[in-house]
Scaffold this active site. Sequence first.
Site, PDB file in Angstrom:
ATOM      1  N   HIS A  23       0.820  -1.219   0.000  1.00 15.60           N
ATOM      2  CA  HIS A  23       0.000   0.000   0.000  1.00 15.60           C
ATOM      3  C   HIS A  23       0.850   1.262   0.000  1.00 15.60           C
ATOM      4  CE1 HIS A  23      -3.998  -1.867   0.812  1.00 15.60           C
ATOM      5  NE2 HIS A  23      -3.208  -2.874   1.076  1.00 15.60           N
ATOM      6  N   ASP A  51       3.898   9.380  -0.658  1.00 17.17           N
ATOM      7  CA  ASP A  51       2.728   8.595  -0.262  1.00 17.17           C
ATOM      8  C   ASP A  51       2.438   7.557  -1.330  1.00 17.17           C
ATOM      9  OD1 ASP A  51       0.552   7.907   1.331  1.00 17.17           O
ATOM     10  OD2 ASP A  51      -0.009   9.999   1.659  1.00 17.17           O
TER      11      ASP A  51
HETATM   12  O1  F6P Z   1      -0.444   3.320   4.682  1.00 20.30           O
HETATM   13  C1  F6P Z   1      -0.148   2.116   5.224  1.00 20.30           C
HETATM   14  C2  F6P Z   1      -1.003   1.801   6.428  1.00 20.30           C
HETATM   15  O2  F6P Z   1      -0.779   0.472   6.826  1.00 20.30           O
HETATM   16  C3  F6P Z   1      -2.460   2.045   6.127  1.00 20.30           C
HETATM   17  O3  F6P Z   1      -3.066   0.956   5.560  1.00 20.30           O
HETATM   18  C4  F6P Z   1      -3.006   2.413   7.457  1.00 20.30           C
HETATM   19  O4  F6P Z   1      -4.079   3.290   7.371  1.00 20.30           O
HETATM   20  C5  F6P Z   1      -1.856   3.087   8.136  1.00 20.30           C
HETATM   21  O5  F6P Z   1      -0.680   2.638   7.523  1.00 20.30           O
HETATM   22  C6  F6P Z   1      -1.961   2.849   9.632  1.00 20.30           C
HETATM   23  O6  F6P Z   1      -0.814   2.465  10.247  1.00 20.30           O
HETATM   24  P1  F6P Z   1      -0.802   1.693  11.617  1.00 20.30           P
HETATM   25  O7  F6P Z   1      -1.436   0.362  11.383  1.00 20.30           O
HETATM   26  O8  F6P Z   1       0.644   1.604  11.960  1.00 20.30           O
HETATM   27  O9  F6P Z   1      -1.575   2.513  12.585  1.00 20.30           O
END
Ligand code: F6P
Length: 461
Positions: free
Chosen positions: A156, A364
Amino acid sequence: MSRLVVISNRVAIPDEQGHPAPGGLAVAVHASLQDRAGLWFGWSGQVAEAPAAPATLDDGRLCYVLTDVRPQDFQEYYNGFANRVLWPILHYRVDLAEFKEADLKGYLRVNEFFAERLGPLIAEDDILWVHDYHLIPLAVALRARGHGNRIGFFLHIPMPPPELLATLPHHREVLGALSEYNLIGLQTAGDVSNLGRYLTQVLGASSSDGEHYHLGSQHFRLGAFPVGIDAEGFRKLAEQTADGALAEALGSSLEGRALLVGVDRLDYSKGIGNRLEGYERFLELHPEWHGRVSYLQIAPSSRSDIPEYIEIDAAVSAKVGHINGRFGTASWVPLRYVNRNHSREDIASIMRLARIGLVTPLRDGMNLVAKEYVAAQNPADPGVLILSQFAGAAAELDAALIVNPHDRDALAEALVRALQMPLAERCARHQASYEVLLANPIGSWGTNFIEALMPAEVGLV
Ligand code: F6P
C-alpha cells in the site's frame, strides 16, 4: 468460487451497523471481500506474554481471525523493523531508518508465527492475499509449511528506486522474499518500475516485458493496481451531511472565511511541517488574506511509541503555536489543529465545506484523502485540491494543482491561485478529477488483482 483469505497486520472489523472501519486498506479490502466468502486474518491490536488461540468472529459470510502477539515481538516487529526501518526507507527517508538485528529477527519471527496460526485455517483452493510491508516474508513462511496456494501481495505504500532499497540491511533476504508470491501489486507504474529495476539490477532476476519475472526457480508477476474509492458513495455521504450539526457548527464558526483543510495521520511522510511552512509563507506574503481564511489541520496521533513520531508531534504542535502567535489576532485564529480521530461522515462533511483541500505528503503510496476530497465537493461550486507531486494519487489526479511540498513559495502561490480561481476553472478541474475517480472504482482494485492472481492468467508467465 474459491474463498479469499486476506492477511494484514491490522484487521478492520466493521461497526455494529456494518460500516467498515475508516482507512484506505480497510475500506478497499472490505470492497474486495464483498462478493465472495472469505477470511481475514491479522493482529488483534493486543499483546500477551502467552498469546491464546486466535479469536474468531464470524458474520456468516466473512470470518475474522485475530491473534495477539507477544510484547517483545510487537516491539521488534511493529515498532522496530516494520515502522523504524521499512516504513522510512520505503518512504525515501533512509536518514530516519534505525536498524537493529534483533528487530529483523522479531519481524521474521512474527511472520513465522502468523504462518503457523494461519496454516490450519487454509484450504487447498483458497486464494491468499497478503497486505503491506509488515508481512513481506509471509509467503516464504507459508511455502515452507507446504502451502501451494496462489498467493498475492499488495504494497500500500511507495516502492523507492533500487539505490534506496539497497540501503536496507539484509535487503536481499527481505525483498527477495517477494519472489515467493505469484503476483506482487503496487500502487503506481513508477513503483512497478522501481521494483522491477531492483529485481533485475540487484537480485539478478530476468524479465522480457517488465511484468513477468524469473528469479532462480521462481516465476512471478508485477503489476500496478491503484486503489480507488467509492466516489458516488462518498459524494452522497458528503451531500447528506452538508446540513448536519457539524457542518452547521463549523460553517458558522468560519464567519464567511474560506476553509482550508488537511486530513492526515500524524506521520513525517505526510509533510505536515512543510505544509505549515507553506501556509506561513502565504500569510507572510499576502496580508490581504489575513482574517479571510481559516486552515483546519486534522492529524490523529499515530505510532506514538516510536521516537520519530514523538518528535513530529512536538514539532507540528510548536509550529502551529508559532503561526497562530505570529499572525493571529484577538478575533482570528489562522490555524486550527486537532489530533482527534473523526468519523467518515464528519470528514465528508468537513471536506465539502472546504474551499481548498491540502494533500501535500513528501511521499505517499496513493493517498485516498486526495480522492475523497474531490468526491466530497459540490460539483456546482467545488473546492480546489492542492496535491503533492509525490503522492501516488498525482499520477491520476492531474487536474489538481500539483505542487512540490518542499517548496514553500510554490505552496504559498498555489494557495493564492486556488483562492482566486474562477468558478468555471474550479468546475472544469473538478469534473476532470471526478471522472478519473469514476473510471477507477473501489471494487475494480480487488477484482483486477484477484483476476490477475488466478492460475489461468498468471499461468502465462
Ligand atoms: O499506509 C499504510 C497503512 O498500513 C495504512 O493501511 C493504514 O491506514 C496506516 O498505515 C496505519 O498504520 P498503523 O497500522 O501503523 O496505525
